[in-house]
Design a protein around this motif. Structure first.
Motif, PDB file in Angstrom:
ATOM      1  N   GLN A  78      68.142   0.775   2.875  1.00 24.44           N
ATOM      2  CA  GLN A  78      67.100  -0.237   2.769  1.00 24.44           C
ATOM      3  C   GLN A  78      66.740  -0.892   4.090  1.00 24.44           C
ATOM      4  OE1 GLN A  78      68.994  -2.509  -0.323  1.00 24.44           O
ATOM      5  NE2 GLN A  78      67.919  -1.333  -1.891  1.00 24.44           N
ATOM      6  N   GLN A  79      67.703  -0.990   5.002  1.00 23.59           N
ATOM      7  CA  GLN A  79      67.424  -1.590   6.304  1.00 23.59           C
ATOM      8  C   GLN A  79      68.427  -1.069   7.323  1.00 23.59           C
ATOM      9  OE1 GLN A  79      67.520  -5.889   6.480  1.00 23.59           O
ATOM     10  NE2 GLN A  79      66.319  -5.928   8.343  1.00 23.59           N
ATOM     11  N   THR A  80      67.971  -0.975   8.557  1.00 29.51           N
ATOM     12  CA  THR A  80      68.793  -0.488   9.655  1.00 29.51           C
ATOM     13  C   THR A  80      68.717  -1.481  10.806  1.00 29.51           C
ATOM     14  OG1 THR A  80      68.229   1.773   9.040  1.00 29.51           O
ATOM     15  CG2 THR A  80      69.146   1.459  11.223  1.00 29.51           C
ATOM     16  N   LEU A  81      69.858  -1.885  11.322  1.00 34.77           N
ATOM     17  CA  LEU A  81      69.931  -2.741  12.509  1.00 34.77           C
ATOM     18  C   LEU A  81      70.701  -1.975  13.573  1.00 34.77           C
ATOM     19  CD1 LEU A  81      71.056  -6.092  10.813  1.00 34.77           C
ATOM     20  CD2 LEU A  81      68.724  -5.398  11.395  1.00 34.77           C
ATOM     21  N   THR A  82      70.101  -1.812  14.751  1.00 35.92           N
ATOM     22  CA  THR A  82      70.728  -1.032  15.810  1.00 35.92           C
ATOM     23  C   THR A  82      70.790  -1.834  17.096  1.00 35.92           C
ATOM     24  OG1 THR A  82      69.994   1.064  14.883  1.00 35.92           O
ATOM     25  CG2 THR A  82      70.528   1.068  17.214  1.00 35.92           C
ATOM     26  N   GLN A  83      71.947  -1.758  17.759  1.00 35.00           N
ATOM     27  CA  GLN A  83      72.115  -2.323  19.092  1.00 35.00           C
ATOM     28  C   GLN A  83      73.055  -1.410  19.865  1.00 35.00           C
ATOM     29  OE1 GLN A  83      73.597  -6.330  19.289  1.00 35.00           O
ATOM     30  NE2 GLN A  83      73.116  -6.514  21.447  1.00 35.00           N
ATOM     31  N   ASP A  84      72.570  -0.869  20.963  1.00 36.69           N
ATOM     32  CA  ASP A  84      73.342   0.029  21.810  1.00 36.69           C
ATOM     33  C   ASP A  84      73.913   1.188  20.983  1.00 36.69           C
ATOM     34  OD1 ASP A  84      72.791  -1.664  24.002  1.00 36.69           O
ATOM     35  OD2 ASP A  84      74.524  -2.901  23.532  1.00 36.69           O
ATOM     36  N   ASP A  85      75.225   1.342  20.976  1.00 35.07           N
ATOM     37  CA  ASP A  85      75.863   2.459  20.262  1.00 35.07           C
ATOM     38  C   ASP A  85      76.373   2.069  18.880  1.00 35.07           C
ATOM     39  OD1 ASP A  85      75.386   4.234  22.280  1.00 35.07           O
ATOM     40  OD2 ASP A  85      77.346   4.027  23.213  1.00 35.07           O
ATOM     41  N   GLU A  86      75.799   1.023  18.304  1.00 34.63           N
ATOM     42  CA  GLU A  86      76.236   0.584  16.982  1.00 34.63           C
ATOM     43  C   GLU A  86      75.033   0.354  16.066  1.00 34.63           C
ATOM     44  OE1 GLU A  86      79.558  -2.104  16.670  1.00 34.63           O
ATOM     45  OE2 GLU A  86      79.764  -2.098  18.858  1.00 34.63           O
ATOM     46  N   THR A  87      75.240   0.629  14.804  1.00 32.85           N
ATOM     47  CA  THR A  87      74.205   0.444  13.789  1.00 32.85           C
ATOM     48  C   THR A  87      74.828  -0.136  12.537  1.00 32.85           C
ATOM     49  OG1 THR A  87      72.826   2.251  14.616  1.00 32.85           O
ATOM     50  CG2 THR A  87      72.533   1.657  12.311  1.00 32.85           C
ATOM     51  N   VAL A  88      74.086  -0.996  11.872  1.00 30.15           N
ATOM     52  CA  VAL A  88      74.470  -1.503  10.557  1.00 30.15           C
ATOM     53  C   VAL A  88      73.400  -1.038   9.574  1.00 30.15           C
ATOM     54  CG1 VAL A  88      74.875  -3.545   9.136  1.00 30.15           C
ATOM     55  CG2 VAL A  88      75.661  -3.506  11.512  1.00 30.15           C
ATOM     56  N   LEU A  89      73.843  -0.456   8.483  1.00 26.61           N
ATOM     57  CA  LEU A  89      72.944  -0.004   7.421  1.00 26.61           C
ATOM     58  C   LEU A  89      73.159  -0.867   6.184  1.00 26.61           C
ATOM     59  CD1 LEU A  89      73.650   3.842   7.585  1.00 26.61           C
ATOM     60  CD2 LEU A  89      71.794   2.607   8.699  1.00 26.61           C
ATOM     61  N   PHE A  90      72.077  -1.258   5.553  1.00 28.08           N
ATOM     62  CA  PHE A  90      72.133  -1.924   4.253  1.00 28.08           C
ATOM     63  C   PHE A  90      71.622  -0.899   3.250  1.00 28.08           C
ATOM     64  CE2 PHE A  90      71.736  -5.164   7.446  1.00 28.08           C
ATOM     65  CZ  PHE A  90      72.642  -6.127   7.042  1.00 28.08           C
ATOM     66  N   TRP A  91      72.406  -0.638   2.213  1.00 32.54           N
ATOM     67  CA  TRP A  91      72.068   0.445   1.306  1.00 32.54           C
ATOM     68  C   TRP A  91      72.313   0.076  -0.156  1.00 32.54           C
ATOM     69  CZ3 TRP A  91      76.671   1.321  -1.057  1.00 32.54           C
ATOM     70  CH2 TRP A  91      77.851   1.190  -0.319  1.00 32.54           C
ATOM     71  N   ARG A  92      71.742   0.891  -1.007  1.00 29.56           N
ATOM     72  CA  ARG A  92      72.006   0.826  -2.447  1.00 29.56           C
ATOM     73  C   ARG A  92      72.444   2.222  -2.876  1.00 29.56           C
ATOM     74  NH1 ARG A  92      67.952  -2.218  -5.601  1.00 29.56           N
ATOM     75  NH2 ARG A  92      69.460  -3.835  -5.120  1.00 29.56           N
TER      76      ARG A  92
END
Length: 156
Positions: free
Chosen positions: A80-94
């Motif tokens: 549902q959403q992706t947040l990326t900074q440098d070599d890291e990512t956070v995913l929000f999912w269902r």
């Protein structure tokens, strides 16, 4: 800079964009045939940690997914959403799944988040956060009523 849109800006490393797109496609259409894509997405020394356990290396990760797919009617993810900074990512999912022994095989959903780290243009670390009770325990006949009762007592 943090990128909060589903599309990636020029500040996101190009190689990570391809890996993230591959990862999203893998989870969106996860099945036994798609397990051959794991080496394209995950580093050979990858570590995946979730409420079920810790899985180290591609063989362990493949085995984990094989077991998951063998036990469920289907399991797929809507990122549902992706947040990326440098070599890291956070995913929000269902997660959308059906298990033959949970709610008589009816479709269930579960919201969660994944923290990813990259190395050599592959995911080397993934930590999944989700409510194990909402995924499993609440759907087991006797145990489910106990878990829901405990949750209701904790709610303000």
């Amino acid at each position: 800079m943090i990128n909060t849109s589903p599309d990636y800006s020029s500040e996101t490393p190009t190689a990570h964009v391809a890996t993230l797109e591959g990862l999203k496609a893998f989870y969106r259409n996860m099945d036994s045939a798609s397990l051959s894509q794991l080496p394209d997405i995950y580093h050979s020394q990858t570590v995946l940690v979730d409420p079920v356990g810790r899985h180290e290396g591609l063989p362990a990760l493949k085995h984990y997914f094989e077991q998951l797919l063998a036990q469920t009617e289907y399991c797929r993810f809507d990122i549902q959403q992706t947040l990326t900074q440098d070599d890291e990512t956070v995913l929000f999912w269902r997660m959308i799944y059906a298990h033959p022994r949970l709610r008589k095989g009816q479709e269930l959903t579960l919201d969660g988040t994944s923290h990813l780290r990259f190395s050599e243009n592959r995911v080397i670390y993934q930590r999944d956060f989700y409510d194990m009770g909402a995924m499993l325990y609440e759907h087991i006949p006797l145990l489910g009523s106990v878990v829901r009762a405990v949750k209701s007592r904790l709610a303000p």
